[in-house]
Design a protein around this motif. Structure first.
Motif, PDB file in Angstrom:
ATOM      1  N   SER A  32       0.704   2.279   5.672  1.00 31.84           N
ATOM      2  CA  SER A  32      -0.002   2.540   4.422  1.00 31.84           C
ATOM      3  C   SER A  32      -1.416   1.948   4.555  1.00 31.84           C
ATOM      4  CB  SER A  32       0.807   1.915   3.280  1.00 31.84           C
ATOM      5  OG  SER A  32       0.165   2.088   2.054  1.00 31.84           O
ATOM      6  N   GLU A  53       6.237   3.489  11.005  1.00 29.74           N
ATOM      7  CA  GLU A  53       6.288   3.776   9.561  1.00 29.74           C
ATOM      8  C   GLU A  53       7.607   4.470   9.239  1.00 29.74           C
ATOM      9  OE1 GLU A  53       4.594   3.303   6.556  1.00 29.74           O
ATOM     10  OE2 GLU A  53       6.230   4.574   5.802  1.00 29.74           O
ATOM     11  N   ARG A  54       8.278   3.986   8.172  1.00 25.24           N
ATOM     12  CA  ARG A  54       9.597   4.547   7.824  1.00 25.24           C
ATOM     13  C   ARG A  54       9.481   5.941   7.199  1.00 25.24           C
ATOM     14  NH1 ARG A  54      10.885   0.571   2.657  1.00 25.24           N
ATOM     15  NH2 ARG A  54       9.065   1.246   1.495  1.00 25.24           N
ATOM     16  N   GLN A  83       4.431   3.466  -5.707  1.00 22.15           N
ATOM     17  CA  GLN A  83       3.352   3.280  -6.694  1.00 22.15           C
ATOM     18  C   GLN A  83       2.271   4.345  -6.552  1.00 22.15           C
ATOM     19  OE1 GLN A  83       3.805   1.459  -3.927  1.00 22.15           O
ATOM     20  NE2 GLN A  83       1.989   0.346  -3.241  1.00 22.15           N
ATOM     21  N   HIS A  88      -4.940   4.631  -9.076  1.00 22.66           N
ATOM     22  CA  HIS A  88      -5.371   3.695  -8.032  1.00 22.66           C
ATOM     23  C   HIS A  88      -6.890   3.719  -7.927  1.00 22.66           C
ATOM     24  CE1 HIS A  88      -1.402   2.786  -6.483  1.00 22.66           C
ATOM     25  NE2 HIS A  88      -1.948   2.036  -5.532  1.00 22.66           N
ATOM     26  N   ALA A  89      -7.534   2.660  -8.407  1.00 20.99           N
ATOM     27  CA  ALA A  89      -8.990   2.571  -8.291  1.00 20.99           C
ATOM     28  C   ALA A  89      -9.337   1.768  -7.046  1.00 20.99           C
ATOM     29  CB  ALA A  89      -9.549   1.865  -9.521  1.00 20.99           C
ATOM     30  N   ARG A 147      -4.367   8.147  -5.196  1.00 22.19           N
ATOM     31  CA  ARG A 147      -3.989   7.265  -4.089  1.00 22.19           C
ATOM     32  C   ARG A 147      -3.546   8.056  -2.831  1.00 22.19           C
ATOM     33  NH1 ARG A 147      -1.709   2.270  -2.139  1.00 22.19           N
ATOM     34  NH2 ARG A 147      -0.852   3.004  -0.196  1.00 22.19           N
ATOM     35  N   ALA A 171      11.238  -0.669  10.933  1.00 25.74           N
ATOM     36  CA  ALA A 171      11.167  -1.947  11.658  1.00 25.74           C
ATOM     37  C   ALA A 171      12.295  -2.829  11.156  1.00 25.74           C
ATOM     38  CB  ALA A 171       9.824  -2.599  11.403  1.00 25.74           C
ATOM     39  N   ASP A 342      -0.157  -6.221   1.003  1.00 26.60           N
ATOM     40  CA  ASP A 342       0.803  -6.709   0.013  1.00 26.60           C
ATOM     41  C   ASP A 342       1.871  -7.598   0.635  1.00 26.60           C
ATOM     42  OD1 ASP A 342      -0.625  -5.110  -1.710  1.00 26.60           O
ATOM     43  OD2 ASP A 342       1.116  -4.130  -2.592  1.00 26.60           O
ATOM     44  N   MET A 355      -5.671  -2.540  -2.734  1.00 26.71           N
ATOM     45  CA  MET A 355      -6.157  -1.823  -1.542  1.00 26.71           C
ATOM     46  C   MET A 355      -7.390  -2.514  -0.964  1.00 26.71           C
ATOM     47  SD  MET A 355      -5.664   2.190  -2.530  1.00 26.71           S
ATOM     48  CE  MET A 355      -6.919   2.219  -3.798  1.00 26.71           C
TER      49      MET A 355
HETATM   50  C1  LIG Z   1       1.558   0.498 -10.224  1.00 31.92           C
HETATM   51  C2  LIG Z   1       0.558   0.072  -9.193  1.00 31.92           C
HETATM   52  C3  LIG Z   1      -0.764   0.420  -9.326  1.00 31.92           C
HETATM   53  C4  LIG Z   1      -1.697  -0.009  -8.400  1.00 31.92           C
HETATM   54  N1  LIG Z   1      -3.008   0.273  -8.594  1.00 31.92           N
HETATM   55  C5  LIG Z   1      -3.919  -0.142  -7.710  1.00 31.92           C
HETATM   56  C6  LIG Z   1      -5.288   0.127  -7.887  1.00 31.92           C
HETATM   57  O1  LIG Z   1      -5.720   0.687  -8.895  1.00 31.92           O
HETATM   58  N2  LIG Z   1      -6.156  -0.274  -6.927  1.00 31.92           N
HETATM   59  C7  LIG Z   1      -5.735  -0.941  -5.821  1.00 31.92           C
HETATM   60  O2  LIG Z   1      -6.558  -1.280  -4.965  1.00 31.92           O
HETATM   61  N3  LIG Z   1      -4.439  -1.235  -5.623  1.00 31.92           N
HETATM   62  C8  LIG Z   1      -3.532  -0.870  -6.535  1.00 31.92           C
HETATM   63  N4  LIG Z   1      -2.211  -1.159  -6.331  1.00 31.92           N
HETATM   64  C9  LIG Z   1      -1.825  -1.941  -5.138  1.00 31.92           C
HETATM   65  C10 LIG Z   1      -1.732  -1.058  -3.909  1.00 31.92           C
HETATM   66  O3  LIG Z   1      -0.786  -0.035  -4.120  1.00 31.92           O
HETATM   67  C11 LIG Z   1      -1.389  -1.883  -2.662  1.00 31.92           C
HETATM   68  O4  LIG Z   1      -2.044  -3.100  -2.699  1.00 31.92           O
HETATM   69  C12 LIG Z   1      -1.798  -1.127  -1.429  1.00 31.92           C
HETATM   70  O5  LIG Z   1      -0.987   0.004  -1.296  1.00 31.92           O
HETATM   71  C13 LIG Z   1      -1.766  -1.910  -0.114  1.00 31.92           C
HETATM   72  O6  LIG Z   1      -0.506  -2.076   0.223  1.00 31.92           O
HETATM   73  P1  LIG Z   1       0.130  -2.191   1.686  1.00 31.92           P
HETATM   74  O7  LIG Z   1      -0.373  -1.212   2.653  1.00 31.92           O
HETATM   75  O8  LIG Z   1       0.071  -3.627   2.014  1.00 31.92           O
HETATM   76  O9  LIG Z   1       1.610  -1.853   1.255  1.00 31.92           O
HETATM   77  P2  LIG Z   1       2.226  -0.502   0.723  1.00 31.92           P
HETATM   78  O10 LIG Z   1       1.199   0.431   0.248  1.00 31.92           O
HETATM   79  O11 LIG Z   1       3.297  -0.871  -0.224  1.00 31.92           O
HETATM   80  O12 LIG Z   1       2.838   0.117   2.025  1.00 31.92           O
HETATM   81  C14 LIG Z   1       3.852  -0.476   2.793  1.00 31.92           C
HETATM   82  C15 LIG Z   1       4.178   0.530   3.894  1.00 31.92           C
HETATM   83  O13 LIG Z   1       5.133  -0.034   4.770  1.00 31.92           O
HETATM   84  C16 LIG Z   1       6.167   0.923   4.994  1.00 31.92           C
HETATM   85  N5  LIG Z   1       7.374   0.142   5.318  1.00 31.92           N
HETATM   86  C17 LIG Z   1       8.021  -0.742   4.515  1.00 31.92           C
HETATM   87  N6  LIG Z   1       9.046  -1.296   5.178  1.00 31.92           N
HETATM   88  C18 LIG Z   1       9.050  -0.756   6.417  1.00 31.92           C
HETATM   89  C19 LIG Z   1       9.851  -0.955   7.573  1.00 31.92           C
HETATM   90  N7  LIG Z   1      10.860  -1.845   7.590  1.00 31.92           N
HETATM   91  N8  LIG Z   1       9.555  -0.233   8.684  1.00 31.92           N
HETATM   92  C20 LIG Z   1       8.524   0.658   8.694  1.00 31.92           C
HETATM   93  N9  LIG Z   1       7.731   0.881   7.630  1.00 31.92           N
HETATM   94  C21 LIG Z   1       7.982   0.170   6.506  1.00 31.92           C
HETATM   95  C22 LIG Z   1       6.243   1.706   3.703  1.00 31.92           C
HETATM   96  O14 LIG Z   1       6.860   2.951   3.869  1.00 31.92           O
HETATM   97  C23 LIG Z   1       4.767   1.822   3.351  1.00 31.92           C
HETATM   98  O15 LIG Z   1       4.163   2.909   4.000  1.00 31.92           O
HETATM   99  C24 LIG Z   1      -1.274  -0.770  -7.274  1.00 31.92           C
HETATM  100  C25 LIG Z   1       0.073  -1.109  -7.122  1.00 31.92           C
HETATM  101  C26 LIG Z   1       0.974  -0.721  -8.082  1.00 31.92           C
HETATM  102  C27 LIG Z   1       2.414  -1.148  -7.926  1.00 31.92           C
END
Ligand SMILES: Cc1cc2nc3c(=O)[nH]c(=O)nc-3n(C[C@H](O)[C@H](O)[C@H](O)COP(=O)(O)OP(=O)(O)OC[C@H]3O[C@@H](n4cnc5c(N)ncnc54)[C@H](O)[C@@H]3O)c2cc1C
Length: 468
Positions: A32, A53-54, A83, A88-89, A147, A171, A342, A355
């Motif tokens: 992500s 990626e799953r 989400q 998502h801004a 998003r 993973a 996250d 993000m």
């Molecule tokens: C309701 C909501 C609204 C939001 N609005 C905003 C916003 O307006 N602006 C903003 O900047 N952020 C926003 N966010 C936060 C944003 O979604 C995250 O911070 C952002 O997606 C970064 O996340 P990430 O890549 O760390 O994790 P995620 O986006 O959660 O991605 C995790 C990834 O890991 C993969 N994964 C998980 N476990 C495994 C595994 N065991 N093996 C392989 N793959 C795996 C998943 O499939 C996914 O692709 C919002 C969040 C929520 C909940």
């Protein structure tokens, strides 16, 4: 170096210079935003970068041209990022990192259908009062999309890099030998790795994996926020007088805290959010959604919700807490392993920091890998930089959340005084352009929160805020 000067280095727009290859294979868990950005950074430092990626990223493959031709049908939410259907801004600091790691990103995103609202079409309300002077300058948001659309644009650029590849799999653990990560377990098979990034999101299992291998878990801080989101898409006419509207209602005697907003996205649509806390739960019923827009938010919300055709169902989301894993306190940690996005910290989403934080973690990774790291030791300087980013976001979002009646801490030292001063700064920002600009730079993560503590700024803010 002070946190503020580290923050300035991390949020730079300078292209990453002085990169060199350190690894044969680097593996990123999670594809992500955080994982894609980490993979981009690692592409400068590894012969091969593998994203695990799953969700099947091949099935999501869609070119920029396809996005431009069919902005509504070409992409959409996916199971691994539930989400993704919510507003998502992307904050300007995140836009800056995208431009830094993918030069030309902003214009290419606009060409593909992302939106830069026309001047004068933004509205910002605080406690029902319209700000006379909407944000301008670097803190004004200029690149808006859904998003999944943004993620597709980033994914296209990362997977086009000749040394980056994605594999579909889950993973399940790490292989750690002599204090360093040497591989990952994916769907029961082992994959060698010289460096691993955990970017599997807020439900990351990394702490369990560490514990199973005899390492301490990072301490986790949580703040129970009980946030309820409901988002709906609407058709947007090209001549709409208002394109973006944000409304913040603060809690107080007889007043309920509510944040809402609508922004233009690709495909001539709006995405609109209404939120509530604790027992204030917007539901999935479209009539009830419209009623809330009319009853609880400025008139612009009601006009969109009742005057525009819906372009989808109401989608709800609940987030129980903001959380951070404090990796920086650990002294025993495997070498050649980091976490990002996250998986480190996930905030109340109404502040739009997630993000952008993930993108700044990528910047921390680039700083670390370009700084002659001791690869046989834990990446302490990486986690120290990530702490600076997390602290900055956490301070802004949790300080506001602590004012909510159902939130019961943890309270930082000097909380009452800080809360009072923050209240005055926010009030003053509604009246004073300079204060609004500086506050905007901090809330959009372009500037460190300490920018709000210089004596000159504070005196001005307190004087203006107290009169407001
Ligand atoms: C309701 C909501 C609204 C939001 N609005 C905003 C916003 O307006 N602006 C903003 O900047 N952020 C926003 N966010 C936060 C944003 O979604 C995250 O911070 C952002 O997606 C970064 O996340 P990430 O890549 O760390 O994790 P995620 O986006 O959660 O991605 C995790 C990834 O890991 C993969 N994964 C998980 N476990 C495994 C595994 N065991 N093996 C392989 N793959 C795996 C998943 O499939 C996914 O692709 C919002 C969040 C929520 C909940």
């Amino acid at each position: 170096m002070s946190a503020a000067s580290r923050f300035a280095a991390i949020t730079t727009s300078e292209p990453p210079a002085g990169t060199r290859v350190l690894f044969r294979t680097a593996v990123v868990l999670g594809g992500s935003v955080a994982g894609l950005m980490a993979a981009r950074v690692l592409s400068d430092h590894a012969d091969h970068v593998l994203i695990v990626e799953r969700d099947d990223l091949a099935a999501l493959d869609v070119s920029d041209e396809q996005l431009a031709a069919d902005p509504v049908g070409a992409t959409g939410p996916r199971p691994g990022v539930p989400q993704g259907s919510q507003v998502h801004a992307l904050l300007p600091s995140g836009q800056r990192q995208l431009e830094r790691f993918f030069p030309g990103f902003g214009q290419q995103a606009l060409d593909a259908g992302a939106v830069d609202p026309p001047p004068g079409t933004n509205r910002f309300y605080m406690d029902g009062e319209l700000r006379d002077d909407p944000p301008t300058g670097p803190a004004a948001q200029a690149l808006i999309s859904s998003r999944p659309f943004l993620e597709a644009l980033i994914r296209n650029r990362v997977l086009a890099l000749p040394n980056v590849r994605a594999v579909h799999g889950r993973a399940e653990g790490l292989r750690i030998e002599n204090g360093a990560v040497t591989g990952v377990r994916v769907d029961g098979a082992e994959q060698d790795a010289d460096f691993v990034v955990d970017a599997t999101g807020r439900s990351s299992r990394l702490s369990d994996w560490l514990e199973a291998d005899g390492f301490p878990r990072p301490p986790m801080q949580r703040m129970g926020i009980k946030l309820n989101y409901a988002t709906q898409l609407f058709q947007r006419p090209a001549d709409a007088p208002v394109w973006t509207c944000i409304s913040i209602a603060n809690p107080g005697p007889g007043k309920v805290a509510r944040i809402g907003g609508f922004t233009p996205i690709e495909g001539d649509r709006w995405t609109m959010l209404v939120s509530g806390y604790a027992d204030d739960k917007p539901g999935r019923d479209a009539d009830e959604y419209r009623e809330r827009c009319v009853r609880d938010f400025p008139a612009e919300f009601g006009r969109v919700a009742t005057g525009s055709a819906a372009a989808g169902e109401v989608v709800t989301y609940h987030q129980a807490d903001s959380r951070r894993r404090d990796f920086h306190v650990l002294r025993r940690f495997p070498a050649r392993l980091v976490a990002a996005g996250d998986a480190v910290a996930s905030f109340n989403p109404v502040y739009g920091q997630g993000m952008t934080s993930a993108m700044l973690h990528a910047s921390c990774l680039s700083e670390y890998l370009r700084g002659a790291p001791a690869l046989d030791r834990p990446a302490l300087s990486y986690f120290a930089d990530v702490k600076v980013v997390v602290d900055a976001a956490w301070q802004v979002s949790t300080m506001a959340d602590l004012a909510l009646p159902h939130v019961d801490g943890p309270y930082p030292r000097g909380y009452k005084m800080i809360q009072r001063i923050s209240g005055l700064i926010f009030k003053a920002s509604m009246r004073d352009r300079r204060i609004n600009l500086r506050l905007g730079e901090v809330t959009t993560m372009l500037a460190h929160p300490s920018a709000l503590t210089s004596p000159g700024f504070l005196l001005r803010a307190v004087a203006i805020g107290a009169r407001a």
